[in-house]
Design an enzyme around this catalytic site. Sequence first.
Site, PDB file in Angstrom:
ATOM      1  N   SER A   1      40.441  35.671  17.884  1.00  0.00           N
ATOM      2  CA  SER A   1      39.800  37.015  17.506  1.00  0.00           C
ATOM      3  C   SER A   1      39.150  37.644  18.710  1.00  0.00           C
ATOM      4  O   SER A   1      38.194  38.107  18.635  1.00  0.00           O
ATOM      5  CB  SER A   1      38.872  36.813  16.234  1.00  0.00           C
ATOM      6  OG  SER A   1      39.688  36.276  15.409  1.00  0.00           O
TER       7      SER A   1
ATOM      8  N   GLU B   1      41.464  27.138  21.291  1.00  0.00           N
ATOM      9  CA  GLU B   1      41.730  27.929  20.239  1.00  0.00           C
ATOM     10  C   GLU B   1      41.138  27.384  19.017  1.00  0.00           C
ATOM     11  O   GLU B   1      41.728  26.716  18.294  1.00  0.00           O
ATOM     12  CB  GLU B   1      43.104  28.472  20.056  1.00  0.00           C
ATOM     13  CG  GLU B   1      43.498  29.414  21.403  1.00  0.00           C
ATOM     14  CD  GLU B   1      44.560  30.437  20.658  1.00  0.00           C
ATOM     15  OE1 GLU B   1      44.684  31.564  20.884  1.00  0.00           O
ATOM     16  OE2 GLU B   1      45.710  29.984  20.182  1.00  0.00           O
TER      17      GLU B   1
ATOM     18  N   LYS C   1      53.165  37.011  19.164  1.00  0.00           N
ATOM     19  CA  LYS C   1      53.507  36.282  18.040  1.00  0.00           C
ATOM     20  C   LYS C   1      54.937  37.231  17.768  1.00  0.00           C
ATOM     21  O   LYS C   1      55.784  37.657  18.186  1.00  0.00           O
ATOM     22  CB  LYS C   1      52.520  36.457  16.924  1.00  0.00           C
ATOM     23  CG  LYS C   1      51.203  35.991  17.585  1.00  0.00           C
ATOM     24  CD  LYS C   1      50.178  35.407  16.537  1.00  0.00           C
ATOM     25  CE  LYS C   1      48.978  34.881  17.327  1.00  0.00           C
ATOM     26  NZ  LYS C   1      47.877  34.487  16.179  1.00  0.00           N
TER      27      LYS C   1
ATOM     28  N   HIS D   1      50.485  25.792  19.776  1.00  0.00           N
ATOM     29  CA  HIS D   1      49.711  26.574  19.084  1.00  0.00           C
ATOM     30  C   HIS D   1      49.603  26.269  17.838  1.00  0.00           C
ATOM     31  O   HIS D   1      50.327  25.591  17.299  1.00  0.00           O
ATOM     32  CB  HIS D   1      50.469  28.156  19.287  1.00  0.00           C
ATOM     33  CG  HIS D   1      49.642  29.307  18.885  1.00  0.00           C
ATOM     34  ND1 HIS D   1      49.479  29.497  17.400  1.00  0.00           N
ATOM     35  CD2 HIS D   1      49.104  30.009  19.507  1.00  0.00           C
ATOM     36  CE1 HIS D   1      48.669  30.218  17.420  1.00  0.00           C
ATOM     37  NE2 HIS D   1      48.412  31.009  18.468  1.00  0.00           N
TER      38      HIS D   1
ATOM     39  N   GLY E   1      42.825  34.927  14.371  1.00  0.00           N
ATOM     40  CA  GLY E   1      43.350  35.776  13.098  1.00  0.00           C
ATOM     41  C   GLY E   1      42.385  36.174  12.045  1.00  0.00           C
ATOM     42  O   GLY E   1      42.461  37.033  11.248  1.00  0.00           O
TER      43      GLY E   1
ATOM     44  N   ASN F   1      49.759  37.387  23.339  1.00  0.00           N
ATOM     45  CA  ASN F   1      50.527  36.628  22.554  1.00  0.00           C
ATOM     46  C   ASN F   1      51.074  37.449  21.450  1.00  0.00           C
ATOM     47  O   ASN F   1      50.014  37.692  20.354  1.00  0.00           O
ATOM     48  CB  ASN F   1      49.866  35.188  21.892  1.00  0.00           C
ATOM     49  CG  ASN F   1      50.677  34.525  20.947  1.00  0.00           C
ATOM     50  OD1 ASN F   1      51.668  34.749  20.829  1.00  0.00           O
ATOM     51  ND2 ASN F   1      50.050  33.619  20.270  1.00  0.00           N
TER      52      ASN F   1
ATOM     53  N   GLU G   1      49.480  27.675  14.926  1.00  0.00           N
ATOM     54  CA  GLU G   1      50.593  27.935  14.126  1.00  0.00           C
ATOM     55  C   GLU G   1      51.856  27.229  14.085  1.00  0.00           C
ATOM     56  O   GLU G   1      52.584  27.094  12.919  1.00  0.00           O
ATOM     57  CB  GLU G   1      50.853  29.640  14.170  1.00  0.00           C
ATOM     58  CG  GLU G   1      49.927  30.451  13.806  1.00  0.00           C
ATOM     59  CD  GLU G   1      49.689  31.801  14.609  1.00  0.00           C
ATOM     60  OE1 GLU G   1      50.674  32.188  15.267  1.00  0.00           O
ATOM     61  OE2 GLU G   1      48.634  32.349  14.611  1.00  0.00           O
TER      62      GLU G   1
END
Length: 275
Positions: free
Chosen positions: A233, A187, A25, A115, A193, A23, A117
């Site tokens: 991560s 996730e 991003k 996701h 992150g 991904n 985010e």
Amino acid sequence: MSLSKDLYSILMALARKKIISANWKMHITASQVLPYLTVFLSEMTVMEAVEVILIPPFTSLPKASEIVQATSHTRTLPLRLGAQNISSHEKGAFTGEIAAMMLCDLKVDCVLIGHSERRQLFGENNKIIHEKMMRAHDHHLSPILCVGETWDERSLGKEKKILEQQLREALCNLSRDQIARTIIAYEPVWAIGTGQTASLDQAEEMHSFIRGMISECSDETTAQHIRIQYGGSVTPLNAKEMLSGPNIDGALVGGASLDPHSFAEIVKHASNFST
Ligand code: PGA
């Protein structure tokens, strides 16, 4: 002769091909795609037992698509192309949105949906996520449905409740075939992150819970076939351990996928678990 449930689960775990997704991003421009993939592919030998999904930003999709198509006949590493988002609408006056048919036109075959985010920064709720799931399936795109709890939810012991709600609302009304074509990505939001990855035990517990939920929403065969990736991560240093979990069928990699060498290393770890 009927197999015991435990033996059946072990055999199914071996049969599920590991799937590693990058991904990117909002990184890697169109002109950076070729240099990236040249390095990445040069480190790959024959690895038909692992599937790799590249998930570039929209503007880099055409270039990535061109390279994936060009290499599809020459390499045995199955490369697939994914998008980071999809509109819940078919087409029309939706400035800035990307329709499913636009993705299909570029030979994209999977799409990230839900996701964290998108949920946290762009206000996507379970209803929108369900609509996007339906739209993706209408166009035979495989959704990579992301689910996961925040740290606060976990501290309150609500992680399974949150996952159950996310899964039920995203998957309700989907046919068994559509559920089987979906990839799930667990996730935990607190691991994305942050460098703070879930432990193997934590991930295994949640993956096995997800498999149980899939069995409830469809049936046991679908639950044993569906692939559940871990994300949050993942790096070359922890990938080997994380991928050893019998219910962990791959990884959704963000930061560590931006460097072709480290992404290649993660893919190589996955290939060691192949049959
Ligand atoms: P990360 O991102 O690997 O940088 O934690 C994973 C993701 O957001 O999919």
